[in-house]
Every structure is written in C-alpha cells, then in structure tokens.
Motif scaffolding. Structure first.
Motif, PDB file in Angstrom:
ATOM      1  N   SER A  72       0.789  -1.285  -0.055  1.00  0.00           N
ATOM      2  CA  SER A  72       0.079  -0.071   0.082  1.00  0.00           C
ATOM      3  C   SER A  72       0.808   1.221   0.040  1.00  0.00           C
ATOM      4  CB  SER A  72      -0.961  -0.060   1.365  1.00  0.00           C
ATOM      5  OG  SER A  72      -1.887  -0.895   1.091  1.00  0.00           O
ATOM      6  N   MET A  73       1.958   1.343   0.705  1.00  0.00           N
ATOM      7  CA  MET A  73       2.868   2.223   0.716  1.00  0.00           C
ATOM      8  C   MET A  73       3.534   2.597  -0.520  1.00  0.00           C
ATOM      9  SD  MET A  73       4.038   2.462   4.839  1.00  0.00           S
ATOM     10  CE  MET A  73       4.633   0.640   5.034  1.00  0.00           C
ATOM     11  N   LEU A  74       4.207   1.362  -0.834  1.00  0.00           N
ATOM     12  CA  LEU A  74       5.127   1.364  -1.967  1.00  0.00           C
ATOM     13  C   LEU A  74       4.420   1.955  -3.267  1.00  0.00           C
ATOM     14  CD1 LEU A  74       7.821   0.690  -3.440  1.00  0.00           C
ATOM     15  CD2 LEU A  74       6.945  -1.873  -3.487  1.00  0.00           C
ATOM     16  N   PHE A  75       3.270   1.300  -3.552  1.00  0.00           N
ATOM     17  CA  PHE A  75       2.555   1.869  -4.712  1.00  0.00           C
ATOM     18  C   PHE A  75       1.752   2.931  -4.792  1.00  0.00           C
ATOM     19  CE2 PHE A  75       3.843  -2.532  -5.915  1.00  0.00           C
ATOM     20  CZ  PHE A  75       4.505  -2.434  -7.123  1.00  0.00           C
ATOM     21  N   ALA A  76       1.444   3.464  -3.388  1.00  0.00           N
ATOM     22  CA  ALA A  76       1.052   4.909  -3.454  1.00  0.00           C
ATOM     23  C   ALA A  76       2.222   5.642  -3.853  1.00  0.00           C
ATOM     24  CB  ALA A  76       0.548   5.141  -1.941  1.00  0.00           C
ATOM     25  N   GLY A  77       3.384   5.597  -3.232  1.00  0.00           N
ATOM     26  CA  GLY A  77       4.430   6.391  -3.982  1.00  0.00           C
ATOM     27  C   GLY A  77       4.792   6.316  -5.165  1.00  0.00           C
ATOM     28  N   ILE A  78       4.668   4.991  -5.891  1.00  0.00           N
ATOM     29  CA  ILE A  78       4.905   5.060  -7.230  1.00  0.00           C
ATOM     30  C   ILE A  78       3.887   5.660  -8.135  1.00  0.00           C
ATOM     31  CG2 ILE A  78       4.956   3.264  -9.299  1.00  0.00           C
ATOM     32  CD1 ILE A  78       6.541   1.302  -7.303  1.00  0.00           C
TER      33      ILE A  78
ATOM     34  N   ILE B 280       5.461  -5.302  20.758  1.00  0.00           N
ATOM     35  CA  ILE B 280       6.368  -4.264  19.645  1.00  0.00           C
ATOM     36  C   ILE B 280       7.576  -4.681  19.279  1.00  0.00           C
ATOM     37  CG2 ILE B 280       6.958  -1.810  19.343  1.00  0.00           C
ATOM     38  CD1 ILE B 280       4.871  -0.894  21.155  1.00  0.00           C
ATOM     39  N   GLY B 281       8.562  -4.999  20.346  1.00  0.00           N
ATOM     40  CA  GLY B 281       9.670  -5.476  20.075  1.00  0.00           C
ATOM     41  C   GLY B 281       9.751  -6.506  19.048  1.00  0.00           C
ATOM     42  N   SER B 282       8.783  -7.672  19.439  1.00  0.00           N
ATOM     43  CA  SER B 282       8.636  -8.660  18.549  1.00  0.00           C
ATOM     44  C   SER B 282       8.206  -8.748  17.161  1.00  0.00           C
ATOM     45  CB  SER B 282       7.804  -9.726  19.398  1.00  0.00           C
ATOM     46  OG  SER B 282       7.626 -10.919  18.602  1.00  0.00           O
ATOM     47  N   SER B 283       7.392  -7.852  16.991  1.00  0.00           N
ATOM     48  CA  SER B 283       6.805  -7.504  15.569  1.00  0.00           C
ATOM     49  C   SER B 283       8.112  -6.546  14.610  1.00  0.00           C
ATOM     50  CB  SER B 283       5.888  -6.546  15.718  1.00  0.00           C
ATOM     51  OG  SER B 283       5.228  -6.188  14.341  1.00  0.00           O
ATOM     52  N   TRP B 284       8.980  -5.997  15.460  1.00  0.00           N
ATOM     53  CA  TRP B 284      10.113  -5.005  14.917  1.00  0.00           C
ATOM     54  C   TRP B 284      11.061  -6.118  14.622  1.00  0.00           C
ATOM     55  CZ3 TRP B 284      11.152  -0.336  13.120  1.00  0.00           C
ATOM     56  CH2 TRP B 284      12.411  -0.097  12.888  1.00  0.00           C
ATOM     57  N   SER B 285      11.497  -6.884  15.574  1.00  0.00           N
ATOM     58  CA  SER B 285      12.518  -7.653  15.332  1.00  0.00           C
ATOM     59  C   SER B 285      12.426  -8.891  14.375  1.00  0.00           C
ATOM     60  CB  SER B 285      12.901  -8.458  16.580  1.00  0.00           C
ATOM     61  OG  SER B 285      11.945  -9.431  17.125  1.00  0.00           O
ATOM     62  N   ASN B 286      11.065  -9.175  14.062  1.00  0.00           N
ATOM     63  CA  ASN B 286      10.628 -10.300  13.235  1.00  0.00           C
ATOM     64  C   ASN B 286      10.492  -9.849  11.674  1.00  0.00           C
ATOM     65  OD1 ASN B 286      10.684 -12.520  14.758  1.00  0.00           O
ATOM     66  ND2 ASN B 286       8.514 -12.088  15.658  1.00  0.00           N
ATOM     67  N   ALA B 287      10.745  -8.635  11.487  1.00  0.00           N
ATOM     68  CA  ALA B 287      10.438  -8.092  10.344  1.00  0.00           C
ATOM     69  C   ALA B 287      11.755  -7.876   9.629  1.00  0.00           C
ATOM     70  CB  ALA B 287       9.575  -6.672  10.256  1.00  0.00           C
ATOM     71  N   ALA B 288      11.663  -7.886   8.393  1.00  0.00           N
ATOM     72  CA  ALA B 288      12.968  -7.683   7.441  1.00  0.00           C
ATOM     73  C   ALA B 288      13.303  -6.196   7.446  1.00  0.00           C
ATOM     74  CB  ALA B 288      12.834  -8.303   6.141  1.00  0.00           C
ATOM     75  N   ALA B 289      14.390  -5.764   7.260  1.00  0.00           N
ATOM     76  CA  ALA B 289      14.811  -4.539   6.913  1.00  0.00           C
ATOM     77  C   ALA B 289      14.704  -3.897   5.669  1.00  0.00           C
ATOM     78  CB  ALA B 289      16.359  -4.269   7.631  1.00  0.00           C
ATOM     79  N   PHE B 290      14.728  -4.898   4.873  1.00  0.00           N
ATOM     80  CA  PHE B 290      14.577  -4.391   3.309  1.00  0.00           C
ATOM     81  C   PHE B 290      13.812  -5.670   2.614  1.00  0.00           C
ATOM     82  CE2 PHE B 290      16.063  -4.226  -1.105  1.00  0.00           C
ATOM     83  CZ  PHE B 290      15.442  -2.867  -1.370  1.00  0.00           C
ATOM     84  N   ALA B 291      12.897  -5.355   1.684  1.00  0.00           N
ATOM     85  CA  ALA B 291      12.270  -6.536   1.045  1.00  0.00           C
ATOM     86  C   ALA B 291      11.732  -5.723  -0.303  1.00  0.00           C
ATOM     87  CB  ALA B 291      11.274  -7.081   1.908  1.00  0.00           C
ATOM     88  N   LEU B 292      12.153  -6.598  -1.399  1.00  0.00           N
ATOM     89  CA  LEU B 292      11.163  -5.898  -2.750  1.00  0.00           C
ATOM     90  C   LEU B 292       9.866  -6.875  -2.749  1.00  0.00           C
ATOM     91  CD1 LEU B 292      14.537  -6.283  -4.949  1.00  0.00           C
ATOM     92  CD2 LEU B 292      13.378  -4.063  -4.169  1.00  0.00           C
ATOM     93  N   PRO B 293       9.211  -5.901  -3.522  1.00  0.00           N
ATOM     94  CA  PRO B 293       8.080  -6.689  -3.873  1.00  0.00           C
ATOM     95  C   PRO B 293       7.921  -7.909  -4.788  1.00  0.00           C
ATOM     96  CG  PRO B 293       8.313  -4.744  -5.216  1.00  0.00           C
ATOM     97  CD  PRO B 293       9.406  -4.795  -4.362  1.00  0.00           C
ATOM     98  N   GLN B 294       6.939  -8.814  -4.654  1.00  0.00           N
ATOM     99  CA  GLN B 294       6.952  -9.919  -5.663  1.00  0.00           C
ATOM    100  C   GLN B 294       5.870  -9.910  -6.681  1.00  0.00           C
ATOM    101  OE1 GLN B 294       7.303 -13.530  -2.911  1.00  0.00           O
ATOM    102  NE2 GLN B 294       7.720 -12.203  -1.123  1.00  0.00           N
TER     103      GLN B 294
ATOM    104  N   LEU C  19       9.669  -0.378   0.982  1.00  0.00           N
ATOM    105  CA  LEU C  19      10.587  -1.358   0.819  1.00  0.00           C
ATOM    106  C   LEU C  19      11.278  -1.737   2.244  1.00  0.00           C
ATOM    107  CD1 LEU C  19      12.617   0.306  -2.298  1.00  0.00           C
ATOM    108  CD2 LEU C  19      10.781  -1.462  -2.154  1.00  0.00           C
ATOM    109  N   VAL C  20      10.593  -1.098   3.316  1.00  0.00           N
ATOM    110  CA  VAL C  20      11.068  -1.450   4.609  1.00  0.00           C
ATOM    111  C   VAL C  20      10.095  -1.956   5.561  1.00  0.00           C
ATOM    112  CG1 VAL C  20      12.258  -0.675   6.808  1.00  0.00           C
ATOM    113  CG2 VAL C  20      12.924   0.597   4.717  1.00  0.00           C
ATOM    114  N   PRO C  21      10.061  -3.289   5.518  1.00  0.00           N
ATOM    115  CA  PRO C  21       8.912  -4.052   6.233  1.00  0.00           C
ATOM    116  C   PRO C  21       8.644  -3.623   7.661  1.00  0.00           C
ATOM    117  CG  PRO C  21      10.095  -5.563   4.868  1.00  0.00           C
ATOM    118  CD  PRO C  21      10.958  -4.083   4.646  1.00  0.00           C
ATOM    119  N   LYS C  22       9.796  -3.201   8.312  1.00  0.00           N
ATOM    120  CA  LYS C  22       9.670  -2.360   9.606  1.00  0.00           C
ATOM    121  C   LYS C  22       8.900  -1.559  10.027  1.00  0.00           C
ATOM    122  CE  LYS C  22      14.510  -4.293  11.247  1.00  0.00           C
ATOM    123  NZ  LYS C  22      13.626  -5.511  12.282  1.00  0.00           N
ATOM    124  N   VAL C  23       8.610  -0.946   8.966  1.00  0.00           N
ATOM    125  CA  VAL C  23       7.728   0.351   8.999  1.00  0.00           C
ATOM    126  C   VAL C  23       6.253  -0.315   9.297  1.00  0.00           C
ATOM    127  CG1 VAL C  23       6.550   2.287   8.038  1.00  0.00           C
ATOM    128  CG2 VAL C  23       9.079   1.931   7.775  1.00  0.00           C
TER     129      VAL C  23
END
Length: 488
Positions: free
Chosen positions: A71-77, A239-253, A356-360
C-alpha cells in the motif's frame, strides 16, 4: 496562507518550481502524513475480512504486513507517475495518490472468509480494472455527463454507509473477537481507546490549525497508541517482537498471490473505476483552481486518469490495491499555497522508502484494532459526509428525488439485508449466480446503475402531485444550489 519565504507568489503557483531542498522535503512529508492512515487502512480491512487481519489466529497473519508494505510502495509509485510523468501518463501536478476507500465494499465480498486463497481473484480484478481505468483517460471528458452530482454523491454516500459498520466493529474489539464471542468484545477498555482517538482527532480538527488539523487522525491514533501502552492493551514486548521479526528491506514479488479471472471482480472494479476517475477529475480541478487560480487543461485531466489506472494495475500485479488521488491533499495545497509538483515528489520517495522497509509495516500492525477503530469511525463518517456534500449541489426537484429514492432503496436495502445476515442464512440474492450475488452484496453498484440509467432516460420534471402519494407527507423543500430548470 502562502509562505512567501518559500518563493515569490508567481513561483509558488508554478508546478515546475522547486523550493529549497531543506524546505521542500518537509513539505513533501506533510503530504504523506495527511494521507498515511487512510492509505494503509484498506489493506487492514481486506485482510480482516479475509480472515488473517488484526486479532486473528490465522497462520497467514504475516501476509498483512506485505499488504501494508505494498500500500505504501505503490501509493508512492503512483504519485511519482503524477508528478514526474511518463509520456502522456501523469498530470505533472502535485497530486498525491493512495489506496482508495471506494473499492473496499467491492473487495470485502470477494475475499470474505477465504483467507489468502481469496486474493488471487481480487488482484486479478484489480489488474484488469486498472487497465480499464487507464483506457478511461482517453474519453473521460465525454462520459462525465453520465455522472452528475446526483449519481456521484449517491455512490460516495453509499460507500461510506457500507463502511461505517467496520469502524464500530474495530472499536469494540475486532471482527475475530466478535466471531468467537469473546467477553472482552465491546468492553469499556476497548471503547475507551477508540474514544481517546476520536476526542483527540476532533479536538485538533476544530481547535488546531495547519498540519495539526490536517494530520488530526494520524495524531489521534498516535495518542491512542500510547494510551494502549499505558493501559496494558499493548506491550513493549509485542512491539519488539513485531519489529525484530520484520526484515529491514524487501522487494515486492510479482503475482505473489497468483492471478485468477473472476467476472464479479472484473465487473466490480471496472464499474468503480468510473467513480474513481470522476473523483480524480474533481481533484485535478481543485488543485489548479486552489493552487494556480486556473481551470485544469484536458491534457492534465487525461494524464491524471492515465496515472490513476496504470498505478492501480501495477499495484495489483504486486499485491497492492487500487489507487486514486487523495482529496485531503488538495486542501493541503490550498493551505500552504505551494503548487510545486516536485515537493510532492519528495513525499512520494518517502512513501516508496517506507514500502521497501517491512519494519515500518511491522510497527503499523502493532496498533491495537480498537485504536484504529477510533480513526476509522472518523474517516468513514467523513466519506458519508463528503457524499452528502456532493448531494447538496443537486437540484432537488421531484424528478431527482424519485431517482434518488429508487436507487438508495435498492442499494441500501440490499446492503442491509445481504451483508448483515448470519452465515448460512437465506438472503435476498441467494438464487443469483455467484458473480451477480457478489456485485449486489454491497448495494453500491446496483444503486449506481439505477441512478445512472434513470438519470439518462427520465429527462422530464415531475409535478408535485406525482410524488405526494408516496412521500408520506415528507415532501421536502430543498432546492439545492443549481437553477430551477437544471435537471442534472
């Protein structure tokens, strides 16, 4: 009021002007903050309807993170398509794109209770609907006559009415909690979190100015988030669990959820594209009038519609939802007086970074459903209010009253009867083919089609006595804001 320290009055009215970078970047992020919550809310609602949203125990719950990210990525594109343009695609204006509420009532019946398996048909419809939306750009000016305020106002009002139930369910504790009959559903603690958001939002809307007022819902949810921490509804461990389990960077598939042709999805998204296209035309006109004091050109309107459709098709290809121009950003341009499209480009780049940052997204999904419910109540109520505002431009003669009456009776009647029956119980559309049943369930498309057809085939005014016997004495005296002889 325009800030003249950003440039001369002539420069501020020029879409091609770029203020100093250290000023342009914060102005661009302002545009993102004004639409941030609205942009990610549809992903949360669709995931909830499918069965892997907030409060669910579905093993597919992490997929919600991906939907928020897209939702965030393609709103930006899509926003970049509007500001930078590619050939004829884009208006070269400061238009902010985001996920549209208009399509939510169409999406919910398509995925209801189907989990991730229901997303293939959904995104297949979004892709095809986006291509159709793009094609609309070539003749959008020629079809506007079929969508006067009577029709668009009715459709927007129906969209809001279809959504307001979601806000109440979220504020009470979420649909999964309701389905499992959990005792905490509707508890005072849940309601208190929602009311904190509503009170803060209304306080800022009425008593603040500038960005505090524009971003009132976002700030309200942030305050509600801290309230949830203080009351134990949310923990730092979660909050910490959700943050730590998310990747720092990921491309759309591409085609992550597959592609499936569904007649109901394709028809629904194509028909709603008309409404979205007309909304974009209105936003483009509002931007040029408010920011530059002129009418929008045909090239700008056509380019904006192309970007709407192409942005939606691209989003569907990667797991994002249909995009449209965001009206609240039109008001923000009028408020700041900065017409620069390059300012909005910085906001688009910020959205792309977040996507592009799943942690957000991981942080967003830690917002308690009750807190989000407070914001949703305000947002969806404003959709209803926007529809009523559009209807205020209608000349409420007898002819238009009858058209509105028949359309809303069918639309709202189907919505209340079909969408609110218990699972497995009989409903008014149960004998229709699956495609027609899904399209009719929201009530929006039947209401829109009836209003469009009647508006085109009933050109004559009706005498007062022609409607008195069915109005129950409630004849109404409103004239609207149009001349007496205008039947639009």
């Amino acid at each position: 009021m325009a800030d003249t320290s950003l440039g001369t009055a002539e420069q501020l009215r020029d879409p091609n002007y770029t203020p100093a970078i250290y000023k342009a970047i914060p102005l661009g992020i302002q545009h993102v903050l004004a639409m941030f919550v609205s942009n990610v809310t549809p992903a949360i609602i669709v995931a909830g309807a499918a069965g892997f949203g907030f409060g669910s125990n579905s093993p597919d719950f992490p997929e919600l993170l991906y939907l928020i990210q897209m939702s965030m990525l393609f709103a930006g594109i899509a926003t970049l398509l509007q500001t930078i343009t590619i050939g004829p695609v884009g208006a070269a204006l400061p238009i902010v794109q985001g996920t549209s509420f208009a399509f939510i009532p169409i999406m919910i019946p398509l995925v209801a209770g189907k989990g991730v398996d229901g997303l293939a048909a959904l995104f297949g419809g979004i892709i095809i609907g986006g291509v159709f939306h793009t094609i609309l750009g070539t003749f959008i000016g020629k079809i506007r006559f079929a969508l006067p305020p009577l029709v668009t106002g009715l459709v927007v009002t129906m969209i809001g009415l279809a959504l307001v139930k979601v806000g109440i369910e979220y504020a009470a504790g979420g649909v999964p909690a309701k389905a499992r009959n959990l005792p905490e559903y509707g508890s005072m603690l849940n309601w208190s979190a929602a009311f904190v958001v509503i009170i803060v939002t209304l306080g800022l809307k009425f008593f603040a100015r500038g960005m505090l007022a524009v971003s009132a819902v976002l700030i309200g949810i942030i305050v509600g988030y801290f309230y949830a921490l203080l009351t134990g509804m949310l923990t730092f461990e979660a909050i910490g669990s959700s943050w730590s389990n998310a990747a720092a960077f990921a491309l759309p598939q591409p085609l992550k959820y597959g592609f499936e042709f569904s007649a109901a999805a394709v028809i629904g998204f194509c028909l709603m594209a008309f409404v979205s296209a007309v909304e974009t035309v209105g936003d483009v006109s509002g931007i040029t009038k408010g920011g530059a004091g002129r009418e929008a050109t045909d090239k700008e309107i056509t380019g904006a519609t192309y970007a709407d459709g192409l942005g939606s098709a691209l989003a569907g290809l990667f797991g994002g939802f249909p995009n449209t121009s965001f009206s609240q950003n039109v008001g923000l341009i009028a408020m700041t007086g900065v017409m620069s499209r390059h300012v909005v480009t910085f906001g688009a780049l910020f959205l792309i970074f977040c996507g592009l940052v799943p942690k957000v997204g991981a942080l967003i999904r830690t917002v308690p459903i009750e807190v989000l419910g407070g914001g949703v109540i305000v947002m969806f109520g404003m959709v209803v209010a926007a529809g009523i505002s559009m209807l205020s431009d209608v000349n409420w003669n007898r002819r238009n009253m009858v058209i509105f009456a028949v359309a809303i009776s069918f639309g709202l009647g189907l919505q209340l009867e079909v969408m609110n029956v218990a699972p497995g119980a009989a409903n008014a559309l149960q004998n229709l083919p699956d495609s027609l049943r899904i399209l009719g369930a929201s009530g929006i498309l039947p209401a829109a089609l009836i209003a469009i057809v009647l508006n085109l085939v009933l050109p004559e005014e009706l005498a007062d006595e022609a409607t008195e016997e069915v109005s129950g004495g409630l004849s109404g005296h409103g004239r609207g804001s149009l001349p007496k002889d205008d039947h639009a």
